[in-house]
Write a protein that holds these residues in place. Structure first.
Motif, PDB file in Angstrom:
ATOM      1  N   ASP A   1       5.783  11.990   5.060  1.00  0.00           N
ATOM      2  CA  ASP A   1       4.382  12.079   5.489  1.00  0.00           C
ATOM      3  C   ASP A   1       3.606  10.796   5.203  1.00  0.00           C
ATOM      4  OD1 ASP A   1       5.023  14.646   6.301  1.00  0.00           O
ATOM      5  OD2 ASP A   1       3.916  15.638   4.665  1.00  0.00           O
ATOM      6  N   ILE A   2       3.888  10.160   4.069  1.00  0.00           N
ATOM      7  CA  ILE A   2       3.220   8.891   3.757  1.00  0.00           C
ATOM      8  C   ILE A   2       3.567   7.849   4.812  1.00  0.00           C
ATOM      9  CG2 ILE A   2       3.213   6.923   2.152  1.00  0.00           C
ATOM     10  CD1 ILE A   2       3.421   9.051  -0.139  1.00  0.00           C
TER      11      ILE A   2
ATOM     12  N   LEU B   1      13.072   4.502   9.257  1.00  0.00           N
ATOM     13  CA  LEU B   1      11.755   4.063   9.735  1.00  0.00           C
ATOM     14  C   LEU B   1      11.867   3.145  10.953  1.00  0.00           C
ATOM     15  CD1 LEU B   1      10.586   2.977   6.202  1.00  0.00           C
ATOM     16  CD2 LEU B   1       9.908   5.089   7.354  1.00  0.00           C
ATOM     17  N   ARG B   2      10.935   3.318  11.878  1.00  0.00           N
ATOM     18  CA  ARG B   2      10.744   2.350  12.955  1.00  0.00           C
ATOM     19  C   ARG B   2       9.279   2.369  13.347  1.00  0.00           C
ATOM     20  NH1 ARG B   2      14.358   5.573  16.795  1.00  0.00           N
ATOM     21  NH2 ARG B   2      12.981   7.231  17.384  1.00  0.00           N
TER      22      ARG B   2
ATOM     23  N   GLU C   1       0.831  -1.202   0.000  1.00  0.00           N
ATOM     24  CA  GLU C   1       0.000   0.000   0.000  1.00  0.00           C
ATOM     25  C   GLU C   1       0.872   1.261   0.000  1.00  0.00           C
ATOM     26  OE1 GLU C   1      -3.701   1.928   2.501  1.00  0.00           O
ATOM     27  OE2 GLU C   1      -3.241  -0.195   2.764  1.00  0.00           O
ATOM     28  N   ILE C   2       1.936   1.247   0.774  1.00  0.00           N
ATOM     29  CA  ILE C   2       2.862   2.384   0.796  1.00  0.00           C
ATOM     30  C   ILE C   2       3.503   2.561  -0.578  1.00  0.00           C
ATOM     31  CG2 ILE C   2       5.090   3.174   1.708  1.00  0.00           C
ATOM     32  CD1 ILE C   2       4.214   1.897   4.413  1.00  0.00           C
ATOM     33  N   GLU C   3       3.966   1.475  -1.181  1.00  0.00           N
ATOM     34  CA  GLU C   3       4.604   1.572  -2.485  1.00  0.00           C
ATOM     35  C   GLU C   3       3.643   2.104  -3.546  1.00  0.00           C
ATOM     36  OE1 GLU C   3       6.578  -2.178  -3.277  1.00  0.00           O
ATOM     37  OE2 GLU C   3       8.408  -1.402  -2.373  1.00  0.00           O
ATOM     38  N   GLN C   4       2.376   1.743  -3.463  1.00  0.00           N
ATOM     39  CA  GLN C   4       1.395   2.289  -4.404  1.00  0.00           C
ATOM     40  C   GLN C   4       1.308   3.811  -4.268  1.00  0.00           C
ATOM     41  OE1 GLN C   4      -0.191   0.812  -7.010  1.00  0.00           O
ATOM     42  NE2 GLN C   4       1.246  -0.797  -6.443  1.00  0.00           N
ATOM     43  N   ARG C   5       1.329   4.304  -3.051  1.00  0.00           N
ATOM     44  CA  ARG C   5       1.304   5.756  -2.808  1.00  0.00           C
ATOM     45  C   ARG C   5       2.582   6.406  -3.316  1.00  0.00           C
ATOM     46  NH1 ARG C   5      -1.339   7.475   1.896  1.00  0.00           N
ATOM     47  NH2 ARG C   5      -0.739   9.550   1.217  1.00  0.00           N
TER      48      ARG C   5
ATOM     49  N   SER D   1       1.850   5.135  10.538  1.00  0.00           N
ATOM     50  CA  SER D   1       2.299   5.025  11.936  1.00  0.00           C
ATOM     51  C   SER D   1       3.778   4.728  12.117  1.00  0.00           C
ATOM     52  CB  SER D   1       1.460   3.989  12.697  1.00  0.00           C
ATOM     53  OG  SER D   1       0.103   4.355  12.665  1.00  0.00           O
ATOM     54  N   PHE D   2       4.596   5.052  11.138  1.00  0.00           N
ATOM     55  CA  PHE D   2       6.036   4.912  11.310  1.00  0.00           C
ATOM     56  C   PHE D   2       6.592   6.161  11.987  1.00  0.00           C
ATOM     57  CE2 PHE D   2       5.511   1.902   7.815  1.00  0.00           C
ATOM     58  CZ  PHE D   2       6.378   0.886   8.184  1.00  0.00           C
TER      59      PHE D   2
END
Length: 181
Positions: free
Chosen positions: A107-108, A180-181, A9-13, A113-114
Motif C-alpha cells: 500500500d505504501i 515495482l514498476r 520518503e518511502i524508506e521513512q514510512r 504511484s507504483f
C-alpha cells in the motif's frame, strides 16, 4: 520529487513497520525454478485451491515473464518468536502478522504511484474460501501470491539481497517481496 527523494520518503514510512531486514534489487535478479514448486505440489494443502498458488498463478515460465515486467523488487523479512519451531500450528499462527505487513508495504508503494505485485511466504487468505477454479478472484487488487508458488528460489534471493534467512531457534523468519514498476 526526484527518485532519490521518493525512495527516502518511502524508506521513512517503511521504518515504521516491523521489518527486520530489507533490500532493493533489480527484478532481473530473481531466479526461478520448478524445484521451488515441489513442496507446493507435494505438501501444501492449498495447491490447486487458490488463485494465489499453483496452478492458478500459471506455470513457472509464465510467472517469470510476469515478474520480468517489473523494474525492481523490494525484498524484506519479518520475524516472530514461538515456543516450539517444530510445532507447525504455532508457527503458522504467526503468518497473519507478516501478511499484514506485506499489505502495508504494498500500500505504501501504491501511494507513491507504483504498480505492484506482492508475494509472501504463504497462500492468500483474504477469502474464507477462494473462488478458484470456478470463478475469478474476488479481490485481485488485494491478493498476495505465494512466492514459492511463483517458482522463486527464496534462499538464493535472500542471499543476493544480503538478508539472513535463519534468525535462530524458535524464531520464524517470514520472507516477502513487492515487485515495482
Amino acid at each position: 520529487m526526484t527518485d532519490e527523494n521518493k525512495k527516502n520518503e518511502i524508506e521513512q514510512r517503511l521504518l515504521e513497520l516491523p521489518i527486520v531486514q530489507y533490500a532493493w534489487l533489480p527484478a532481473s535478479e530473481i531466479e526461478f525454478s520448478e524445484r521451488a514448486r515441489y513442496i507446493c505440489e507435494t505438501e501444501c494443502p492449498r495447491y490447486g485451491k487458490s488463485w494465489a498458488c499453483p496452478p492458478g498463478v500459471g506455470t513457472v515460465e509464465e510467472c517469470r515473464e510476469i515478474c520480468r515486467g517489473y523494474d525492481e523488487v523490494f525484498v524484506f523479512t519479518t520475524i516472530a518468536e514461538v515456543q516450539d519451531i517444530e510445532n507447525m500450528e504455532e508457527t503458522l499462527a504467526t503468518r497473519s502478522g507478516h501478511e499484514e505487513v506485506t499489505r502495508q508495504i504494498r500500500d505504501i508503494f501504491q501511494e507513491f504511484s507504483f504498480q505492484t505485485l506482492a508475494m509472501s511466504g504463504d497462500s492468500c487468505a483474504i477469502c474464507g474460501e477462494c473462488a478458484y477454479p470456478d470463478a475469478p478472484c474476488r479481490h485481485p487488487d488485494q491478493m498476495i501470491s505465494c512466492i514459492e508458488g511463483y517458482g522463486v528460489l527464496v534462499p538464493l534471493l535472500a542471499e543476493k539481497a544480503g538478508i539472513v534467512f535463519d534468525n535462530g531457534s524458535n524464531i520464524v523468519t517470514w520472507f516477502g517481496s513487492v515487485l515495482l514498476r
